[in-house]
Design an enzyme around this catalytic site. Structure first.
Site, short mmCIF file in Angstrom:
data_model
loop_
_atom_site.label_atom_id
_atom_site.label_comp_id
_atom_site.label_asym_id
_atom_site.label_seq_id
_atom_site.Cartn_x
_atom_site.Cartn_y
_atom_site.Cartn_z
CB CYS A 12 78.13 95.17 -66.37
SG CYS A 12 78.80 95.42 -65.19
CD GLU A 68 74.12 91.93 -61.06
OE1 GLU A 68 74.11 91.79 -61.35
OE2 GLU A 68 74.58 93.50 -61.01
#
Length: 262
Positions: free
Chosen positions: A85, A57
């Site tokens: 996360c 990401e």
């Protein structure tokens, strides 16, 4: 809309699969601007870049802004092969991203060997204004005279300098520091931050496995929380032969990547 989501999730999964074949981790993401027309892919490149922040990401966001400019993802979306996360979530919050859509959950990641429970515990503690497990403390007086107040440092367990750099914040300093010591795992080490700490900086530090973060000013002892929140949506994608399944067939990859403190 669901067909578009599945298409973009499959694109993220395909990127993750390709990344495994290129000696990367089983994670891929697609960053999409608000209009939906500007789509950029990112993959987990932690090990080859010696960068604990180089999650899929994060890489997708970096690549998108490199191509379209800082702020290009305001109100945009992330489509990712796995639930983000806390570090990736914090970056999305800072960038004003409205939603992340994922196709594998935290349990899937745990089963594949990527347990990050420690970070979720820290995320919860910080949101509740409690003390996190990796402490943030004022730099000891005896170190002040030896350190440049405008630099970031990585210290070993004896407080000797093993890496230093200039940067705008700790999150962007971390890759510079880890590349200097040729590893992204730094247990028993200490970070020194010359700037204010936000959740993103703290979470990136946790991925290094450090003992403590030192700051130079009392006002920097408190980690700044983000006001913007990201919506996370699960979409089931038929993914036979997908990233984690393929990863499981590579027995020599089971120790890939670092795992946070436990």
């Amino acid at each position: 809309m669901i067909n578009k989501e599945i298409e973009l999730l499959k694109k993220a999964n395909d990127a993750a699969i390709q990344n495994i074949q290129e000696n990367g981790g089983p994670f891929g993401a697609v960053a999409v601007d608000e209009s939906g027309s500007k789509q950029v892919v990112g993959c987990n490149r932690v090990t080859d870049q010696l960068d604990p922040t180089a999650h899929a990401e994060v890489q997708a966001i970096r690549n998108h802004e490199q191509k379209y400019g800082v702020g290009s993802l305001q109100n945009g979306e992330i489509f990712t092969s796995c639930y983000p996360c806390p570090m990736c979530n914090a970056l999305m919050e800072e960038k004003g991203i409205s939603r992340s859509t994922y196709s594998s959950n935290k349990k899937d990641a745990d089963n594949a060997g990527f347990a990050d429970d420690f970070l979720y515990v820290q995320q919860a503690l910080l949101e509740e204004d409690q003390e996190p497990s990796v402490p943030v403390s004022l730099l000891p007086d005896d170190l002040h005279a030896t350190l440049n107040p405008d630099h970031f440092y990585l210290l070993d367990e004896a407080h000797h300098i093993i890496a230093s750099c200039e940067s705008d914040r700790l999150f962007t300093a971390i890759p510079k520091l880890t590349k200097q010591i040729n590893t992204f795992e730094t247990p028993n080490c200490f970070l020194v931050s010359s700037k204010e700490l936000k959740i993103l900086d703290y979470m990136a530090s946790c991925w290094m496995g450090i003992e403590k973060i030192y700051v130079l000013q009392k006002e920097h002892l408190k980690i700044k929380k983000n006001t913007h929140k990201v919506e996370h949506v699960y979409v089931n994608v038929e993914n036979e032969g997908g990233p984690f399944q393929l990863w499981g067939n590579h027995s020599d990859r089971t120790e890939y990547g670092l795992k946070p403190n436990v």
